[in-house]
Design a protein around this motif. Sequence first.
Motif, PDB file in Angstrom:
ATOM      1  N   LEU A 193       0.768  -1.175   0.107  1.00 27.02           N
ATOM      2  CA  LEU A 193      -0.073  -0.018   0.158  1.00 27.02           C
ATOM      3  C   LEU A 193       0.987   1.138   0.128  1.00 27.02           C
ATOM      4  N   VAL A 194       0.313   2.344  -0.558  1.00 32.14           N
ATOM      5  CA  VAL A 194       1.144   3.710  -1.053  1.00 32.14           C
ATOM      6  C   VAL A 194       1.931   4.030   0.348  1.00 32.14           C
ATOM      7  N   HIS A 195       0.937   4.101   1.491  1.00 34.58           N
ATOM      8  CA  HIS A 195       1.418   5.056   2.721  1.00 34.58           C
ATOM      9  C   HIS A 195       1.698   4.031   3.850  1.00 34.58           C
ATOM     10  N   VAL A 196       2.122   2.769   3.572  1.00 39.12           N
ATOM     11  CA  VAL A 196       2.505   1.834   4.590  1.00 39.12           C
ATOM     12  C   VAL A 196       3.783   1.561   4.652  1.00 39.12           C
ATOM     13  N   LYS A 197       4.587   1.814   5.422  1.00 37.82           N
ATOM     14  CA  LYS A 197       5.970   1.513   5.595  1.00 37.82           C
ATOM     15  C   LYS A 197       6.252  -0.043   6.033  1.00 37.82           C
ATOM     16  N   ALA A 198       5.763  -0.404   7.076  1.00 35.02           N
ATOM     17  CA  ALA A 198       5.999  -1.631   7.508  1.00 35.02           C
ATOM     18  C   ALA A 198       4.884  -2.290   8.231  1.00 35.02           C
ATOM     19  N   ALA A 199       4.833  -3.826   8.513  1.00 34.70           N
ATOM     20  CA  ALA A 199       3.923  -4.350   9.296  1.00 34.70           C
ATOM     21  C   ALA A 199       4.396  -5.713   9.896  1.00 34.70           C
ATOM     22  N   THR A 200       4.209  -5.926  11.025  1.00 35.02           N
ATOM     23  CA  THR A 200       4.680  -7.041  11.841  1.00 35.02           C
ATOM     24  C   THR A 200       3.667  -7.655  12.778  1.00 35.02           C
TER      25      THR A 200
END
Length: 820
Positions: free
Chosen positions: A509-516
């Motif tokens: 997604l455009v404005h998502v930097k990271a997920a965990t």
Amino acid sequence: MLRNYLFIAWRNSTRNKLYFLINHAGLAIGMTACIFMVEYANFELSYDTFNQQAGDLYRVVNDRYQDGKRVQHSPMTYSAVGQAMRHEFPEVINHTRVAPLASRILIADDQKMGKQNGMAVDPSFFGMFSYQLIAGNRDLVLREPDEIILSESCARKLFPDVGSNVASLIGRLVNLERSAVPYKLTGICYDVPDNSHLQFDFLVAYSSLYRGGNRYWKSADSSFTESYFYHYIQLKPGSDPKRLEAQLPGFSQRYFRGNKVTGSTEKFSLQPLLKAHLYSDFGAEIGKTGNATIVWGALLSALLILSIAWINYINLATARAVERAKEVGIRKSSGATRTQLVFQFFSESLLSNFLSMLLAAGLIYFVQARFNELVQRNLSIHYVFGEGLQSNSVTFGLLLIILSGICIAGFYPALVLSSFKPVDVLKGKFSTSSRGVILRKALVSGQFAVTIALVAGSIIIYQQMRYAAQKPLGLTLSQVLVISPPQLLENDSSFITRSRSFKEELKNLVHVKAATNSGRIPGEDLHRMFDVHRPDKLSSPRFAVNNMSIGEDFLDLYDIKLLAGRNFRSTDYNEDLSKVRTTLLNESAAKLFGFPTASEAVGKSIILYERPYEIVGVTHDFHQKSIHHPVEPVVMMPNYSLYNPISVKVEPNELTTTLAAIRQVYDRFFPGNVFAYRFLDDQFNEQYNADRVVGKVFALFAGLAVLIAALGLLGLSWLATRQRTREIGVRKVLGASVQNIVLLLSGDFLGLILIAFLVAVPVAWFVMQRWLTGFAYRISINAWVFVAAGGLALLIALITIGYQTLKAANANPVKSLRSE
């Protein structure tokens, strides 16, 4: 006669408008502050007093020790404790176990409700606690494993078409997330009172935890090895809890095999239910907690504010004695007795305090909502007359103090004024009397001592809060979105793959930097592991450490730096947890296990769950909780779970669009689940809510103290200049300058402030030093804080008395002498 006294009192009170305003404004503000604080204190002290048997209820708490050091201090203990206590001790007549079920999803028909907090409790729960049912039989509910009770508000949300008859819901079916068997609704309870330390939206039968061989709660029925449960016991009326506590070490030795199970020793104790809210310093707390020091400190501050207002009244009344001396002389010469004069002046005090109470009532009406916002409570004047500490002790204490204050504030000036000798007064000799001067000076110094102490305390609290906001935590919390886990899925072999795919799509997604994923997020309590040790050292000591399961992107998302080694890789994860063999340590854990440097720990092993885990990396220390708590050793493990929240790092721009996009992806991967989120920095900072309330209350009270002290100083300076009109005129005729006159009139007051400063500094330092001990990381108290507080008091004094003294110094001496 009384009517005549009151009429004269009103006439004398209103004759001088400035005197009238200063007296009543100060008293009204002091009373308002005091009543607000009694509302707050009575509410905090009333926690759990609605339970009819509260005085006989206790919760079991336990401490664990390893190598003589306490490693756990918690009300969370073992499922078998209550049953064993009732079997062992005849004074234990009832018990209930409580297992929290936080942030769960309730489903009824097509309606779903997320973030509902519940508890699993034994049937004896309603026999011990006084939570009231709207519908259902409290003596029969929760006896079967498929029973549930809902709060009224929860029931109305889950069944929006119920109308006014919530009792009609009895017998309806409710699913708790993925429960294979629906729960039967057997009771509706009134919403839990705000002053209950146990808060819940629903209750389920405790036996539900272990029905059908539930593998997650297999030890829920009777265990002395797994501690995920809370226990409340009821003692026989008149029993001595200290006597029972003295028998608990033997009880622990008979039932708990801590030295064999975890390498630790166990000590049980009892905490009265009525102290669970204000006197809790435990980890893994289940209930709502407050701080007794804050409550009593705020109440003391309020009484000090009220005392300042009464001091003003006494000072102004006695300082005005010269103006009323002739009145007393004439009335005595006309036959008035001293008793009559005392009652006359006392009636003036009663009238002043009564009028001030009316004004205070108006202020409370208009300001109550703002005060509630300040202390984050839903308070009202009702709580002044509510019960605290099982009695109306606070309210009775307040009434006693107010009545005592009114009597002292009324009788002392009355006795002074009524003691004048009519011959001396009518000859004009009274004007040179020093009666009451020393007391008035002491009272003024006391006023400003309280003011300086409150101002200094406000500055120190502000500094500590700013330090907490600016201190590096070793991780980054801003712009982190925490999504509740998909709790309506089966935790099967496909979950790890689906979870990874979900996170990868989020990253696109455009404005998502990271997920965990992670088992816990910053700000939450971590699980504790025991008997952790190194296998490569003979007689290696056993340690208790915090445990945290994390995804492979956890360190990157939260900006946690590696000191040595590597991060987790995808190959470190396995759905079969018995095949997981790697771990990460924080720096404190590496030091705890005796590794001289971080790099020397990498490649070594530690024993977890009775098998070796390779240390693949060591991170910098980071604050898992607020700076109230020290950084502790943490062992991180590679693990995904269905109940792991999902952290998403987002950019601040176009946040609404980003949230909508994240929800679309979530609904596609986890259909049927409830999408709920919160921002992590807001949640983390909630740990400082109580401290912020303290800071705001201190600042408010400091401001009120300054205002009331300034009003009193204004009145005293005004009376002083009026009483010294002839002296000022004589001095000016003899050549005194305006500067000389100003210094003469203000010198006495400035000296009193210096004395107040010397008294306030040690008291404020001691109190604030005690408050700061509640923080593991704290500021040092600097001397400039007290200099600033004293300087502010001095500035307020100069401004307050400056106008009056300049006006008197610039007056025409001929006019003042002619008036004399």
